[in-house]
Design a protein around this motif. Structure first.
Motif, PDB file in Angstrom:
ATOM      1  N   GLU A   1      -0.473   6.212  -4.718  1.00  0.00           N
ATOM      2  CA  GLU A   1       0.151   6.995  -3.298  1.00  0.00           C
ATOM      3  C   GLU A   1       0.930   6.234  -2.112  1.00  0.00           C
ATOM      4  OE1 GLU A   1       0.506  10.230  -3.527  1.00  0.00           O
ATOM      5  OE2 GLU A   1      -0.496  10.011  -5.491  1.00  0.00           O
ATOM      6  N   ILE A   2       0.339   4.953  -2.138  1.00  0.00           N
ATOM      7  CA  ILE A   2       0.878   3.891  -1.142  1.00  0.00           C
ATOM      8  C   ILE A   2       2.064   3.778  -1.597  1.00  0.00           C
ATOM      9  CG2 ILE A   2       0.748   1.742  -0.041  1.00  0.00           C
ATOM     10  CD1 ILE A   2      -2.399   2.082   0.014  1.00  0.00           C
ATOM     11  N   LEU A   3       2.301   3.236  -2.923  1.00  0.00           N
ATOM     12  CA  LEU A   3       3.682   2.841  -3.122  1.00  0.00           C
ATOM     13  C   LEU A   3       4.653   3.963  -3.279  1.00  0.00           C
ATOM     14  CD1 LEU A   3       2.293   0.920  -6.779  1.00  0.00           C
ATOM     15  CD2 LEU A   3       3.584  -0.121  -4.561  1.00  0.00           C
ATOM     16  N   LYS A   4       4.187   5.290  -3.588  1.00  0.00           N
ATOM     17  CA  LYS A   4       5.242   6.378  -3.507  1.00  0.00           C
ATOM     18  C   LYS A   4       5.750   6.588  -2.114  1.00  0.00           C
ATOM     19  CE  LYS A   4       3.839  10.444  -5.807  1.00  0.00           C
ATOM     20  NZ  LYS A   4       3.135  11.374  -6.211  1.00  0.00           N
ATOM     21  N   ASN A   5       4.872   6.451  -1.166  1.00  0.00           N
ATOM     22  CA  ASN A   5       5.426   6.565   0.244  1.00  0.00           C
ATOM     23  C   ASN A   5       6.252   5.266   0.587  1.00  0.00           C
ATOM     24  OD1 ASN A   5       4.216   9.047   0.528  1.00  0.00           O
ATOM     25  ND2 ASN A   5       2.171   7.964   1.140  1.00  0.00           N
ATOM     26  N   TRP A   6       5.858   4.049   0.271  1.00  0.00           N
ATOM     27  CA  TRP A   6       6.722   2.956   0.449  1.00  0.00           C
ATOM     28  C   TRP A   6       8.146   2.969  -0.012  1.00  0.00           C
ATOM     29  CZ3 TRP A   6       7.947  -1.277  -2.988  1.00  0.00           C
ATOM     30  CH2 TRP A   6       8.350  -2.319  -2.229  1.00  0.00           C
ATOM     31  N   ILE A   7       8.296   3.570  -1.103  1.00  0.00           N
ATOM     32  CA  ILE A   7       9.328   3.486  -2.048  1.00  0.00           C
ATOM     33  C   ILE A   7      10.426   4.394  -1.280  1.00  0.00           C
ATOM     34  CG2 ILE A   7      10.371   4.366  -4.251  1.00  0.00           C
ATOM     35  CD1 ILE A   7       7.748   3.193  -5.671  1.00  0.00           C
ATOM     36  N   LYS A   8       9.825   5.532  -0.634  1.00  0.00           N
ATOM     37  CA  LYS A   8      10.957   6.611   0.084  1.00  0.00           C
ATOM     38  C   LYS A   8      11.538   5.570   1.270  1.00  0.00           C
ATOM     39  CE  LYS A   8       7.903  10.432  -0.594  1.00  0.00           C
ATOM     40  NZ  LYS A   8       7.125  11.376   0.012  1.00  0.00           N
TER      41      LYS A   8
ATOM     42  N   HIS B   1       8.344  -6.193  -8.679  1.00  0.00           N
ATOM     43  CA  HIS B   1       8.728  -6.213  -7.276  1.00  0.00           C
ATOM     44  C   HIS B   1       8.608  -4.814  -6.476  1.00  0.00           C
ATOM     45  CE1 HIS B   1      10.497  -9.970  -8.296  1.00  0.00           C
ATOM     46  NE2 HIS B   1      10.373 -10.327  -7.115  1.00  0.00           N
ATOM     47  N   ILE B   2       8.657  -3.763  -7.307  1.00  0.00           N
ATOM     48  CA  ILE B   2       8.496  -2.268  -6.851  1.00  0.00           C
ATOM     49  C   ILE B   2       7.052  -1.971  -6.781  1.00  0.00           C
ATOM     50  CG2 ILE B   2       9.150   0.135  -6.812  1.00  0.00           C
ATOM     51  CD1 ILE B   2      11.267  -1.241  -5.955  1.00  0.00           C
ATOM     52  N   PHE B   3       6.191  -2.382  -7.918  1.00  0.00           N
ATOM     53  CA  PHE B   3       4.729  -1.940  -8.012  1.00  0.00           C
ATOM     54  C   PHE B   3       3.623  -2.966  -7.718  1.00  0.00           C
ATOM     55  CE2 PHE B   3       6.819   0.937 -11.037  1.00  0.00           C
ATOM     56  CZ  PHE B   3       6.780   1.962 -10.372  1.00  0.00           C
ATOM     57  N   LEU B   4       3.859  -4.201  -8.562  1.00  0.00           N
ATOM     58  CA  LEU B   4       2.933  -5.302  -8.503  1.00  0.00           C
ATOM     59  C   LEU B   4       2.840  -6.011  -6.988  1.00  0.00           C
ATOM     60  CD1 LEU B   4       0.801  -7.376  -9.636  1.00  0.00           C
ATOM     61  CD2 LEU B   4       2.700  -8.704 -10.558  1.00  0.00           C
ATOM     62  N   TRP B   5       4.154  -6.665  -6.598  1.00  0.00           N
ATOM     63  CA  TRP B   5       3.897  -7.441  -5.441  1.00  0.00           C
ATOM     64  C   TRP B   5       3.457  -6.651  -4.143  1.00  0.00           C
ATOM     65  CZ3 TRP B   5       3.267 -11.425  -3.088  1.00  0.00           C
ATOM     66  CH2 TRP B   5       3.983 -11.777  -2.160  1.00  0.00           C
ATOM     67  N   PRO B   6       4.298  -5.295  -3.938  1.00  0.00           N
ATOM     68  CA  PRO B   6       3.578  -4.803  -2.727  1.00  0.00           C
ATOM     69  C   PRO B   6       2.220  -4.103  -2.689  1.00  0.00           C
ATOM     70  CG  PRO B   6       5.154  -3.253  -3.773  1.00  0.00           C
ATOM     71  CD  PRO B   6       5.346  -4.573  -4.520  1.00  0.00           C
TER      72      PRO B   6
ATOM     73  N   TYR C   1      -1.779  -7.346   3.965  1.00  0.00           N
ATOM     74  CA  TYR C   1      -0.319  -8.002   4.507  1.00  0.00           C
ATOM     75  C   TYR C   1       0.794  -6.566   4.391  1.00  0.00           C
ATOM     76  CZ  TYR C   1      -1.623 -12.797   4.002  1.00  0.00           C
ATOM     77  OH  TYR C   1      -2.386 -13.860   4.131  1.00  0.00           O
ATOM     78  N   LYS C   2       1.614  -7.229   5.202  1.00  0.00           N
ATOM     79  CA  LYS C   2       2.942  -6.139   5.390  1.00  0.00           C
ATOM     80  C   LYS C   2       3.866  -6.101   4.196  1.00  0.00           C
ATOM     81  CE  LYS C   2       6.542  -6.634   8.262  1.00  0.00           C
ATOM     82  NZ  LYS C   2       7.494  -6.691   9.611  1.00  0.00           N
ATOM     83  N   LYS C   3       4.176  -5.028   3.689  1.00  0.00           N
ATOM     84  CA  LYS C   3       5.138  -5.119   2.331  1.00  0.00           C
ATOM     85  C   LYS C   3       6.577  -5.348   2.770  1.00  0.00           C
ATOM     86  CE  LYS C   3       3.538  -0.876   1.520  1.00  0.00           C
ATOM     87  NZ  LYS C   3       2.459  -0.837   2.530  1.00  0.00           N
ATOM     88  N   PRO C   4       7.424  -5.668   1.880  1.00  0.00           N
ATOM     89  CA  PRO C   4       8.799  -5.879   2.161  1.00  0.00           C
ATOM     90  C   PRO C   4       9.532  -4.607   2.753  1.00  0.00           C
ATOM     91  CG  PRO C   4       8.116  -6.593   0.025  1.00  0.00           C
ATOM     92  CD  PRO C   4       7.085  -5.887   0.272  1.00  0.00           C
ATOM     93  N   LYS C   5      10.629  -5.176   3.697  1.00  0.00           N
ATOM     94  CA  LYS C   5      11.349  -4.391   4.322  1.00  0.00           C
ATOM     95  C   LYS C   5      12.392  -3.585   3.204  1.00  0.00           C
ATOM     96  CE  LYS C   5      13.714  -2.002   7.505  1.00  0.00           C
ATOM     97  NZ  LYS C   5      13.008  -0.932   8.390  1.00  0.00           N
TER      98      LYS C   5
END
Length: 549
Positions: A199-206, A299-304, A312-316
């Motif tokens: 869920e965190i990834l889905k929101n970040w990807i947006k 980079h879209i799933f593992l790293w963030p 830690y903060k995720k990439p911009k």
């Protein structure tokens, strides 16, 4: 512009078991252009990369060469650094994942992830080579596809039917190293609980600017379901040992991504500055990663998820480019379809390829096909015949008749202002990585400048003494138009820009671009960039076996 904000830019890490080829260079050039433009507009940018220096392939290659893995990765690191430097890739730090900083950071991540409940153990089966006494990664496994029954297929996918499978599902799997059939062997491995971050990834990807084709693939992967990731490898292996585990090592993609932080920590030591706030949750500093579309999942799933798991903060943003192809086939060392960076440099100027890539690069993730005849046309027909020739033809008059001094004023404010009008648009396009659009606009302006000079015909006017002042102003205008064009080209062709600055006797920057050079002494014109030689193109073809001998 927020002067307190810092920007970190990275490229994917080249692997330490071989030389860099032109497929790698695309990404480094794309990122370097972006960084140079940011620095030109006054932003504080740090640009880092490193060699990905762990894994079974490195261990096996060093064994084959009769040297230690450490010696192999050190020699490769020097080679990679020199290749990239000779393509004018201006890193603030080029490092390695086999470092004290990375080991400490990796172990810190693992401890925090474990304490936060994201690490678990499972007993699994893996393919084992009894002759070599080693568990094999997919790249060293071949067999018959379990779906279409095609023989000699890869450990993780079938090139015939396109299906994806586990190496344990292959029929009659064998080792590409020993050529022996493999057995399934039980082993306990350590897993990272990636599904917990769905869920965190889905929101970040947006929040990312990734293009529709990549985004659709990402959504498809999420829909299929994220899987727990095996982050351990068995002995023998070249890498960092997992603390408090017997003969277990960290999977290469864990220390490769965390290697971004290890490289920044090393830069902190070198520069004696604080940079770790790039990953602080409330920091205004931003991280941008340039990657190829083949490593999007990491980079879209593992790293963030790793970053989120330790607070830690995720990439911009993640900037994804396509593959480089030759004759429409993906450039790759495994497919023996590639041109080494050093082979290219042995015959051709790095500026040629930087400009050529820029004419094809955009924010899209489309593949880019290398055509050396097209490169010749682009460089000779555009940057040399249109831009550099503009300087040459006008400097001829300034050098010969006016003691190298430009006139007290330019002859046409309208055309100069027309060139300046594009400044903000071009800066915006650089930010959005629309380099193809930038080069098209620059060539459009170059055509306009050359049309202006042709129409004024200073070579005719100079024959009349009373019109010498007019010639002076016309040619001074031509030189100033060249100055604007080279300022726009500076992030793309930095070596040519440096030579242009010497010729113009001034620096090229966006800050002073609106001020024309008047009553200003330039240097005698010297060749700024030679034309692409057909003979050298042929020799490159011959050396890289791109033509039949």
């Amino acid at each position: 512009m927020n002067t307190s904000k810092k920007i970190l830019v990275t490229c994917a890490l080249p692997y330490s078991n071989g030389s860099i080829h032109l497929g790698h260079i695309l990404e480094h050039v794309q990122a370097d252009i972006w960084v140079r433009h940011k620095k030109m507009i006054g932003e504080k940018v740090f640009f880092v990369c490193a060699d990905d220096s762990h894994g079974t392939p490195i261990m096996l290659k060093s064994k084959k060469l009769g040297i230690s893995p450490e010696k192999l990765i050190n020699e490769t690191n020097k080679e990679h650094y020199n290749d990239l430097k000779d393509f004018s890739i201006n890193y603030d730090n080029y490092y390695t994942t086999h470092s004290k900083e990375n080991k400490e950071t990796l172990e810190d991540f693992y401890k925090k992830l474990k304490n936060n409940g994201y690490i678990k153990k499972k007993v699994i089966f893996q393919m084992y080579d009894e002759k070599e006494k080693i568990f094999l990664p997919d790249r060293f496994i071949k067999g018959t596809c379990p779906k279409c029954k095609s023989k000699n297929q890869n450990g993780d996918n079938c090139e015939t039917c396109g299906s994806i499978h586990n190496s344990t599902e292959l029929i009659d799997p064998f080792s590409t190293i020993s050529k022996n059939f493999l057995i399934k062997k039980k082993t306990e491995h350590i897993f990272f609980d990636l599904p917990k971050f769905k869920e965190i990834l889905k929101n970040w990807i947006k929040s990312l600017t990734i293009k529709t084709n990549i985004l659709n693939k990402v959504k498809e992967w999420i829909k299929i379901g994220l899987k727990e990731l095996d982050i351990s490898r068995d002995h023998p292996y070249f890498g960092f040992k997992i603390p408090n585990e017997k003969n277990k090592y960290f999977y290469v993609w864990i220390d490769a991504t965390i290697g971004y932080i290890g490289t920044v920590k090393n830069l902190e030591k070198k520069r004696k500055i604080k940079l770790m706030n790039f990953w602080e949750k409330n920091s205004t500093s931003e991280v941008f990663h340039f990657i190829g579309k083949d490593i999007v999942q990491f980079h879209i799933f593992l790293w963030p998820s790793l970053l989120e798991g330790v607070g830690y903060k995720k990439p911009k943003d993640i900037f994804v480019h396509g593959h480089v192809t030759i004759n429409k086939k993906k450039m790759s060392k495994s497919g023996k379809n590639f041109i080494l960076a050093r082979s290219y440099l042995n015959f051709l100027n790095s500026e040629y390829l930087r400009y050529y890539y820029a004419t094809k690069l955009s924010s899209k993730s489309e593949d880019i096909d290398i055509n050396l005849k097209d490169l010749l046309y682009r460089v000779n027909g555009e940057i040399i015949n249109k831009v550099i020739n503009l300087a040459s033809r006008n400097a001829k008059f300034i050098n010969k008749y006016f003691l190298n001094f430009l006139s007290a004023k330019i002859s046409d404010d309208n055309i100069y202002n027309r060139f300046l009008k594009e400044k903000e648009k071009i800066i915006h396009k650089f930010h959005n990585r629309e380099y193809q659009s930038i080069t098209k606009k620059i060539m459009f302006l170059a055509d306009m400048a050359n049309f202006y000079i042709n129409k004024k015909s200073p070579w005719k006017l100079i024959k009349e003494n009373k019109r010498r002042r007019e010639v002076h102003e016309i040619c001074s205008t031509g030189i100033n138009l060249f100055k604007v064009l080279m300022t726009y080209l500076k992030p793309i062709t930095p070596k040519t820009a440096i030579r242009s600055e010497i010729f113009l006797n001034t620096s090229l920057n966006f800050r002073d671009i609106s001020k024309p050079l008047v009553n200003h002494k330039i240097k005698n014109f010297k060749c700024l960039l030679k034309k692409v030689s057909k003979k050298k193109l042929f020799l490159l073809h011959k050396e890289t076996m791109l033509i039949k001998k």
